[in-house]
Design an enzyme around this catalytic site. Structure first.
Site, PDB file in Angstrom:
ATOM      1  N   HIS A 125     -10.558   1.263   0.445  1.00  9.15           N
ATOM      2  CA  HIS A 125     -10.550   2.719   0.185  1.00  9.15           C
ATOM      3  C   HIS A 125     -10.680   3.077  -1.288  1.00  9.15           C
ATOM      4  CE1 HIS A 125      -9.926   4.218   4.215  1.00  9.15           C
ATOM      5  NE2 HIS A 125      -9.002   3.301   4.414  1.00  9.15           N
ATOM      6  N   ASP A 129       0.813  -1.227   0.000  1.00  3.46           N
ATOM      7  CA  ASP A 129       0.000   0.000   0.000  1.00  3.46           C
ATOM      8  C   ASP A 129       0.846   1.277   0.000  1.00  3.46           C
ATOM      9  OD1 ASP A 129      -0.705  -2.320   1.562  1.00  3.46           O
ATOM     10  OD2 ASP A 129      -2.657  -1.425   1.950  1.00  3.46           O
ATOM     11  N   GLU A 148      -4.329   2.023  -2.986  1.00  5.54           N
ATOM     12  CA  GLU A 148      -5.607   2.530  -2.458  1.00  5.54           C
ATOM     13  C   GLU A 148      -5.465   3.658  -1.441  1.00  5.54           C
ATOM     14  OE1 GLU A 148      -8.210   0.427  -0.092  1.00  5.54           O
ATOM     15  OE2 GLU A 148      -6.777   0.129   1.521  1.00  5.54           O
ATOM     16  N   ASN A 149      -4.251   3.897  -0.937  1.00  2.31           N
ATOM     17  CA  ASN A 149      -4.037   5.012   0.002  1.00  2.31           C
ATOM     18  C   ASN A 149      -3.129   6.091  -0.588  1.00  2.31           C
ATOM     19  OD1 ASN A 149      -3.713   2.249   2.030  1.00  2.31           O
ATOM     20  ND2 ASN A 149      -5.403   3.685   2.382  1.00  2.31           N
TER      21      ASN A 149
HETATM   22 FE   FE2 Z   1      -7.163  -1.056   3.140  1.00  2.00          FE
END
Ligand code: FE2
Length: 266
Positions: A69, A9, A40-41
């Site tokens: 997210h 991530d 996703e972040n």
């Molecule tokens: Fe997550």
């Protein structure tokens, strides 16, 4: 041999810039056939934008995965419908925009299939993850449909991700966990030949609480404040898992990559 690097991530701007800067070097240094990352972040810790996806693809990321997210930035919805190399979890309800699986063929003709799933324990409600992933691997088989199959299992519970690893053992080249933002020390090749790690860890600042400003995050736990979480912007550790597979798509080597920042490996 096929060499694949998965990056965990990417949390916020500093991590994003570090990844964008290092991807070309990482590709060359490890003679990578494919590079996959969870994004996703990447937009301020919450979601991802079309511009960020394009920037990551431009420097040489082949496929991007996500998780809970994925929809935080709504502009990603029209983008995901036209960009098959950005995935959302496969086991989201039917009619959800985008796809949870893609097969990407590189210039050398090697075929990479990436499956992105989200686990069920302590996560937002989605379709059952075990049957969704099992079904995907019944429909997509190593050698017949792909030279390498990578599964990103996005979820909180270590036990659930480990059980998913055993379920796909011998059918996927690698299964890596994401979402906890903490790398686990259990990378290994399972008996059937699948490379496994419960969580790859984030690309982000580890002088933090899972990538977020440590003072704000701690105050919220103590009940001393309820400020909005913001991304920690100190030195970034790039965390990933490097896997080599043979012509059958089974893993031969598995090695964590941790570069820079607080968690750098010697
Ligand atoms: Fe997550």
């Amino acid at each position: 041999m096929i060499r694949v690097l998965f990056l965990g991530d990417i949390v916020g701007r500093a991590a994003r810039h570090e990844v964008i800067q290092q991807v070309p070097t990482l590709r060359e240094e490890h003679a990578l056939d494919f590079l996959v990352a969870n994004c996703e972040n990447a937009a301020g810790g919450f979601g991802v934008t079309p511009k960020i996806c394009d920037a990551l693809f431009d420097v040489g990321v082949d496929v991007l995965t996500t998780g809970n997210h994925v929809w935080d930035k709504p502009e990603i919805i029209p983008y995901i419908e036209t960009q098959p190399r950005l995935l959302r979890p496969l086991n989201m309800p039917e009619a959800t925009p985008g796809s949870g699986l893609v097969t990407y063929t590189n210039e050398a003709g090697k075929r990479l299939t990436v499956v992105n799933v989200m686990t069920n324990l302590f996560m937002a409600a989605n379709d059952p993850v075990f049957s969704a992933l099992d079904g995907a691997l019944v429909r997509h088989k190593l050698r017949r449909d792909a030279d390498f199959i990578l599964v990103d299992a996005h979820g909180e519970a270590t036990s659930e991700k480990m059980a998913l690893g055993h379920m796909v053992d011998g059918r996927a080249s690698m299964l890596v966990g994401t979402h906890t933002h903490v790398p686990t020390a259990d990378q290994r090749i399972l008996p059937g030949g699948t490379a496994y790690q419960t969580d790859t860890g984030m690309c982000g600042d580890y002088d933090s609480v899972i990538g977020m400003n440590k003072e704000v995050a701690t105050d919220r736990f103590i009940g001393r404040g309820n400020s909005r979480l913001s991304v920690a912007l100190g030195a970034v550790t790039i965390c990933g898992l490097l896997v080599e597979a043979d012509d059958t798509g089974m893993a031969q080597t598995v090695r964590p990559l941790r570069r820079g920042g607080e968690l750098a490996l010697a």
